[in-house]
Design an enzyme around this catalytic site. Sequence first.
Site, short mmCIF file in Angstrom:
data_model
loop_
_atom_site.label_atom_id
_atom_site.label_comp_id
_atom_site.label_asym_id
_atom_site.label_seq_id
_atom_site.Cartn_x
_atom_site.Cartn_y
_atom_site.Cartn_z
N GLU A 242 5.88 -6.67 3.65
CA GLU A 242 5.14 -6.99 2.47
C GLU A 242 5.18 -5.71 1.55
O GLU A 242 4.18 -4.97 2.03
CB GLU A 242 3.77 -7.35 2.81
CG GLU A 242 2.95 -8.29 1.80
CD GLU A 242 2.06 -7.10 0.99
OE1 GLU A 242 2.55 -7.09 -0.25
OE2 GLU A 242 1.00 -7.15 1.36
N CYS A 276 -1.73 -4.24 -4.02
CA CYS A 276 -0.35 -4.62 -4.13
C CYS A 276 -0.19 -6.09 -5.02
O CYS A 276 0.81 -6.25 -5.79
CB CYS A 276 0.50 -5.09 -2.84
SG CYS A 276 -0.25 -6.23 -1.71
#
Length: 496
Positions: A242, A276
């Site tokens: 990720e 993020c």
Amino acid sequence: MTVHTAPAPAATMFDVRNPGTGDVVGQYPVHGEPEVAAAVERAREAAVWWDGIGFDERRKRLDAFRGVIARRINQLAGVIHEEMGKPHGDAYLEVALVLDHLAWAAKNAGKVLGKRKAHAGPLNANLGATVEHKALGVVGVIGPWNYPVFTPMGSIVYALAAGNTIVFKPSEYTPGVGAWLVDAFSQVVPEHPVMQLVTGDGSTGAALCRAGVDKVAFTGSTATAKRVMATCAETLTPIVAECGGKDALLVDQDADLEAAADAAVWGGIANAGQSCIGVERIYVHTAVHDAFEAMLADRVGALRAGADSGALVGPITMPSQVEIIRRHVADAVASGGRIVAGSGSIDGQVVQPVLLADVPEDAAAVREETFGPTLTLRRVEDMDEAVRLTNASRYHLAASVFSKHHGTAIADRIRSGMVAVNSVFSFAVVASIPFGGVGDSGFGRIHGEEGLREFCYAHSVVRQKFASPLPLMSFGRTAKVEERLGTIIALVHGSK
């Protein structure tokens, strides 16, 4: 109570500092290859027991773990605040959002992963087939500092529910958070080292990749993910990655502008922009652009970053990120962009929020992940242009769309792992859906059914219930058998 952490020589220690004050808030060992390998070996032995106790018993333990976190939530939020700097309220929210994931994974693991029958097909009526998903064994989790509980727990929780054991390497900026989680888990699973802690820098992470784990769950930058992949390739260790994002928020002409402005500012500047899935780019329909810009300006201008308890925006956790933010803002202005609100001024590791407009699409502030309290705003003629610009990025993690009537239709055209309609971050908090990106934002999924299966392998068993009337897989197969096969094929498949 036993805390499952690897031993290390006292001489190899590192300091952890509060990013707002610079005070040393902890010291932790730098674990090397021998300590990491020993932790993985202990985890492999513990995996036999943990997998063997079954889904129901694991659910009881994970529910108890959830209870410990819920009862001590303020304490854990305090550690997050102290180590990475986010306001206590934001840290509290981060921990709270983990609890639903713990509950969902523990409750649903057996249903998602347990043995089920599979249809064998008309030519295989004599066969019975089953599929189940079995735990890989030992999972190495390399966690980030920006959401030091929520993000790594997205892997840890699902891997544990599936029957794996964990060796957790938290960021060197937030090792105390990792130690707290491992300590809390050991209270409800004291029998074996099912979840262990290793601390250190990138060398410790590399040692974990080489230590023989069955999978690595990594969260961090795209550049670091490439190094992790290269290291894992040495032992053919699979990873779920990720990585970064450059998420866009699209505002159509029929949007609720007040709600969109509130969401854009929170989604981009909460956690000092260190998310993020944070909003970094905003594309607004020309018909509502000017009104929306004014709303954004009012909200951004009212925010103040600082290390004190009154600041709604905290400091930048990683010192090296400050220069990246400085460069992006300076380049945006030099390229013809304008500062609409805020300043982007920097004092140590405290960066003031800033709203930028008219920044060219090829500027670093639009192309690269800034990871700071900055927003770029651009006028678009329609949502076709907004979607095209959104998809032009090399990052495809998430996006948000605000539209009263066309939100879902616009969302369906965006190339990303997740899209929120008339909200931000909502896809992260729904435990039943997968989370992950495309392209430079990574691959693999955590959360939901896919997140459980991510830490398993499919195990298929086919048994013969009775002898086949058509012995096809035999050197004794006759022409008559082949003729009958042809007749069956014609009846079953020939008319399609």
